[in-house]
Design a protein around this motif. Structure first.
Motif, short mmCIF file in Angstrom:
data_model
loop_
_atom_site.label_atom_id
_atom_site.label_comp_id
_atom_site.label_asym_id
_atom_site.label_seq_id
_atom_site.Cartn_x
_atom_site.Cartn_y
_atom_site.Cartn_z
N ASN A 96 7.55 8.14 33.11
CA ASN A 96 8.52 7.59 34.05
C ASN A 96 9.02 6.26 33.52
OD1 ASN A 96 8.84 5.52 36.52
ND2 ASN A 96 9.52 7.54 37.17
N ALA A 97 10.32 6.02 33.61
CA ALA A 97 10.91 4.75 33.17
C ALA A 97 11.96 4.31 34.19
CB ALA A 97 11.54 4.89 31.80
N VAL A 98 11.92 3.04 34.59
CA VAL A 98 12.83 2.49 35.59
C VAL A 98 13.44 1.19 35.05
CG1 VAL A 98 13.06 1.57 37.91
CG2 VAL A 98 11.50 3.49 37.49
N TYR A 99 14.75 1.10 35.14
CA TYR A 99 15.46 -0.13 34.74
C TYR A 99 16.28 -0.61 35.93
CZ TYR A 99 18.61 -3.38 32.44
OH TYR A 99 19.32 -4.51 32.10
N LYS A 100 16.15 -1.91 36.27
CA LYS A 100 16.82 -2.48 37.43
C LYS A 100 17.81 -3.57 37.01
CE LYS A 100 12.82 -1.85 40.48
NZ LYS A 100 11.84 -2.55 41.37
N ILE A 101 18.96 -3.56 37.66
CA ILE A 101 19.92 -4.65 37.56
C ILE A 101 19.94 -5.35 38.91
CG2 ILE A 101 22.34 -5.26 37.20
CD1 ILE A 101 22.62 -2.77 35.46
N LYS A 149 24.90 -12.07 43.47
CA LYS A 149 25.83 -12.22 44.58
C LYS A 149 26.22 -10.84 45.12
CE LYS A 149 27.87 -16.49 42.77
NZ LYS A 149 29.15 -17.17 42.36
N GLY A 150 26.81 -10.84 46.31
CA GLY A 150 27.30 -9.60 46.90
C GLY A 150 26.31 -8.94 47.83
N ASN A 151 26.66 -7.74 48.31
CA ASN A 151 25.85 -7.02 49.29
C ASN A 151 24.81 -6.10 48.67
OD1 ASN A 151 27.29 -8.14 51.47
ND2 ASN A 151 28.91 -6.59 51.24
N ILE A 152 24.82 -6.00 47.34
CA ILE A 152 23.89 -5.11 46.65
C ILE A 152 22.71 -5.91 46.14
CG2 ILE A 152 23.59 -3.55 44.70
CD1 ILE A 152 26.53 -2.80 44.96
N SER A 153 21.50 -5.44 46.48
CA SER A 153 20.30 -6.13 45.99
C SER A 153 19.86 -5.62 44.63
CB SER A 153 19.16 -5.96 47.00
OG SER A 153 18.81 -4.59 47.15
N SER A 154 20.11 -4.33 44.34
CA SER A 154 19.72 -3.82 43.03
C SER A 154 20.42 -2.50 42.71
CB SER A 154 18.20 -3.61 42.96
OG SER A 154 17.78 -2.62 43.88
N HIS A 155 20.66 -2.32 41.41
CA HIS A 155 21.03 -1.03 40.85
C HIS A 155 19.81 -0.51 40.10
CE1 HIS A 155 25.42 -1.66 41.50
NE2 HIS A 155 25.11 -2.93 41.25
N VAL A 156 19.41 0.73 40.36
CA VAL A 156 18.19 1.26 39.76
C VAL A 156 18.51 2.54 38.98
CG1 VAL A 156 15.84 2.08 40.17
CG2 VAL A 156 16.80 0.29 41.63
N PHE A 157 18.13 2.55 37.71
CA PHE A 157 18.27 3.73 36.86
C PHE A 157 16.86 4.25 36.55
CE2 PHE A 157 21.79 0.89 36.18
CZ PHE A 157 22.91 1.71 36.17
N GLU A 158 16.64 5.53 36.80
CA GLU A 158 15.29 6.08 36.63
C GLU A 158 15.33 7.39 35.86
OE1 GLU A 158 11.30 7.13 39.30
OE2 GLU A 158 13.20 6.67 40.28
N SER A 159 14.36 7.54 34.98
CA SER A 159 14.23 8.77 34.18
C SER A 159 12.79 9.25 34.25
CB SER A 159 14.62 8.50 32.73
OG SER A 159 14.31 9.61 31.90
N GLN A 160 12.60 10.57 34.43
CA GLN A 160 11.28 11.16 34.44
C GLN A 160 11.26 12.38 33.51
OE1 GLN A 160 9.96 12.14 38.39
NE2 GLN A 160 9.75 10.00 39.01
N THR A 161 10.20 12.51 32.75
CA THR A 161 10.02 13.67 31.88
C THR A 161 8.63 14.25 32.12
OG1 THR A 161 11.47 12.76 30.18
CG2 THR A 161 9.95 14.51 29.51
N PHE A 162 8.59 15.54 32.38
CA PHE A 162 7.34 16.25 32.67
C PHE A 162 7.24 17.42 31.71
CE2 PHE A 162 4.95 19.27 35.58
CZ PHE A 162 3.73 18.62 35.43
N LEU A 163 6.25 17.38 30.80
CA LEU A 163 6.05 18.42 29.81
C LEU A 163 4.71 19.08 30.03
CD1 LEU A 163 7.26 16.51 26.61
CD2 LEU A 163 8.52 18.26 27.86
N VAL A 164 4.69 20.42 30.04
CA VAL A 164 3.45 21.16 30.28
C VAL A 164 3.26 22.19 29.17
CG1 VAL A 164 2.15 22.55 31.93
CG2 VAL A 164 3.87 20.93 32.77
N TRP A 165 2.02 22.25 28.65
CA TRP A 165 1.63 23.27 27.69
C TRP A 165 0.43 24.02 28.24
CZ3 TRP A 165 2.67 18.22 26.34
CH2 TRP A 165 3.74 18.01 25.48
N ASN A 166 0.28 25.26 27.82
CA ASN A 166 -0.95 25.98 28.09
C ASN A 166 -2.04 25.42 27.17
OD1 ASN A 166 0.43 27.74 29.95
ND2 ASN A 166 1.26 28.81 28.16
#
Length: 387
Positions: free
Chosen positions: A162-167, A171-188
């Motif tokens: 999981n990786a999260v990047y915040k801006i 100023k303004g009405n926005i407290s944060s912009h959040v970009f998130e990526s998740q990768t889930f890999l499964v093997w037998n």
């Protein structure tokens, strides 16, 4: 059950439950022992033992050898540095079953990084096919074969990142912009491919606590056994690749009335998915909170694989009669599980950290409508003993 602190850094817990024999079901004894010890400033090491012992007769031991007992033990550690920038964890877990001597372990470990604008972690898990948890539950290990109407155990290993990047605008009405990526890999456990799931999301968090988010999920899965989402022909085992998109919005969470909703649409295995979600909540200060959640999933598959509409509604009421007496009631109507459930709990905090709970639960079939499955009335008493 007994839990408490031995000293400032060490905590233990012990619990034992004995059940009675009923009909063909043998009596069982359950034991749980846990201990944790803090080290450095913010880190901890834990150890536990879980055991189930069945009082089976000779005939039952022959017909169900795995029912004789189920035991688990393990240890874990969690490290966090003083600045909360780096953290790491790991664990070794062992299960014991009669006649089983291999592929009976669970291993896990990972590392994470956190800062004001960026955070990430990566976690690895390995679960052997014979890792049993009689006093717990392991996801994925039981695989349902819809063609033969049976469950088959399959061990697995996975990596989750999981990786999260915040801006953070100044100023303004926005407290944060959040970009998130998740990768889930499964093997037998033999190294062959099982599943890959990539999720990407972007959300805007406003200063008034409202939120807007959008994202997509891209999935590549090797279906090991036929599976059915409808009453028609099960989907055959095969490799499926699909993508669906989603969007959500929720209003100001500080208000008396809070609303939210979401949509999702796209492909799903060899068919399509449309999802609709609505949530409503109303608070009556200072004594009450009332909410209701709706979810509907429309699944469409080609030809003989059919289609279905899954609906879920779940009202909830929470009332505080005083600062020591609370009542919570939850209702759920679920067409996928074909279940109607009522759960009502009364909690009396008769002294600090000590509670009496009275819980009533009732389950009914959808069809025939309101035919009772089971019901229970449970009393639970907690007493905090400070030595």
């Amino acid at each position: 059950r007994l839990t408490g602190n031995i000293d400032d850094k060490t905590r233990i817990g012990v619990m034992n439950i004995q059940t009675a024999k009923k009909g063909d079901f043998a009596s069982q004894n359950y034991t749980a022992i846990s201990a944790s010890r803090r080290f450095l400033k913010r880190s901890v090491v834990k150890a536990y033992y879980f055991g189930r012992e069945g009082a089976l007769n000779d005939e039952q031991k022959k017909s169900d050898p795995l029912g004789r007992y189920g035991r688990n033990a393990g240890t874990e550690f969690a490290f966090i540095d003083n600045s909360n920038t780096w953290n790491a964890w790991g664990g070794f877990h062992q299960s014991w079953k009669y006649g089983i001597t291999k592929q009976d372990k669970y291993l896990n470990g990972g590392v994470g990084y956190n800062s004001r604008s960026f955070s990430t972690f990566i976690d690895y898990d390995y679960v052997g096919v014979n890792y049993y948890t009689d006093m717990g539950f392991v996801q994925r290990i039981e695989n349902y074969d819809a063609a033969r109407d049976t469950s088959i155990r399959v061990g697995f290993q996975h990596i989750f990142n999981n990786a999260v990047y915040k801006i953070l605008p100044k100023k303004g009405n926005i407290s944060s912009h959040v970009f998130e990526s998740q990768t889930f890999l499964v093997w037998n456990t033999d190294g062959s491919f099982n599943e890959r799931d990539n999720d990407f999301a972007y959300s805007i968090n406003f200063k008034n606590t409202s939120q807007f988010s959008t994202g997509l999920s891209n999935v590549d899965v090797q279906l090991l056994f036929p599976v059915s989402f409808t009453d028609s022909t099960p989907l055959p085992k095969d490799r499926y690749k699909y993508t669906f998109y989603k969007v959500k919005y929720s209003t100001d969470g500080r208000k008396k009335f809070v609303a939210g909703g979401g949509l999702a649409a796209g492909s799903f295995y060899n068919g399509s998915l449309q999802q609709y979600i609505v949530s409503l909540k109303y608070r009556v200060q200072p004594w009450g909170s009332f909410s209701v959640d709706f979810e509907q999933n429309e699944l469409r598959f080609p030809g003989k694989y059919g289609k279905t509409s899954l609906f879920l509604v779940s009202p909830r009421a929470e009332i505080s009669f005083s600062n020591s007496l609370f009542w919570t009631t939850f209702f759920q109507y679920n067409t996928q599980a074909e279940n109607i459930n009522i759960n009502s709990r009364l909690q009396w905090r008769y002294k600090p950290m000590s509670d009496l709970f009275v819980v009533y639960t009732d389950n009914y079939f959808n069809s025939p409508f309101l035919k009772n499955k089971n019901r229970a009335l449970v009393f639970k008493l907690n007493y905090w003993l400070n030595l």
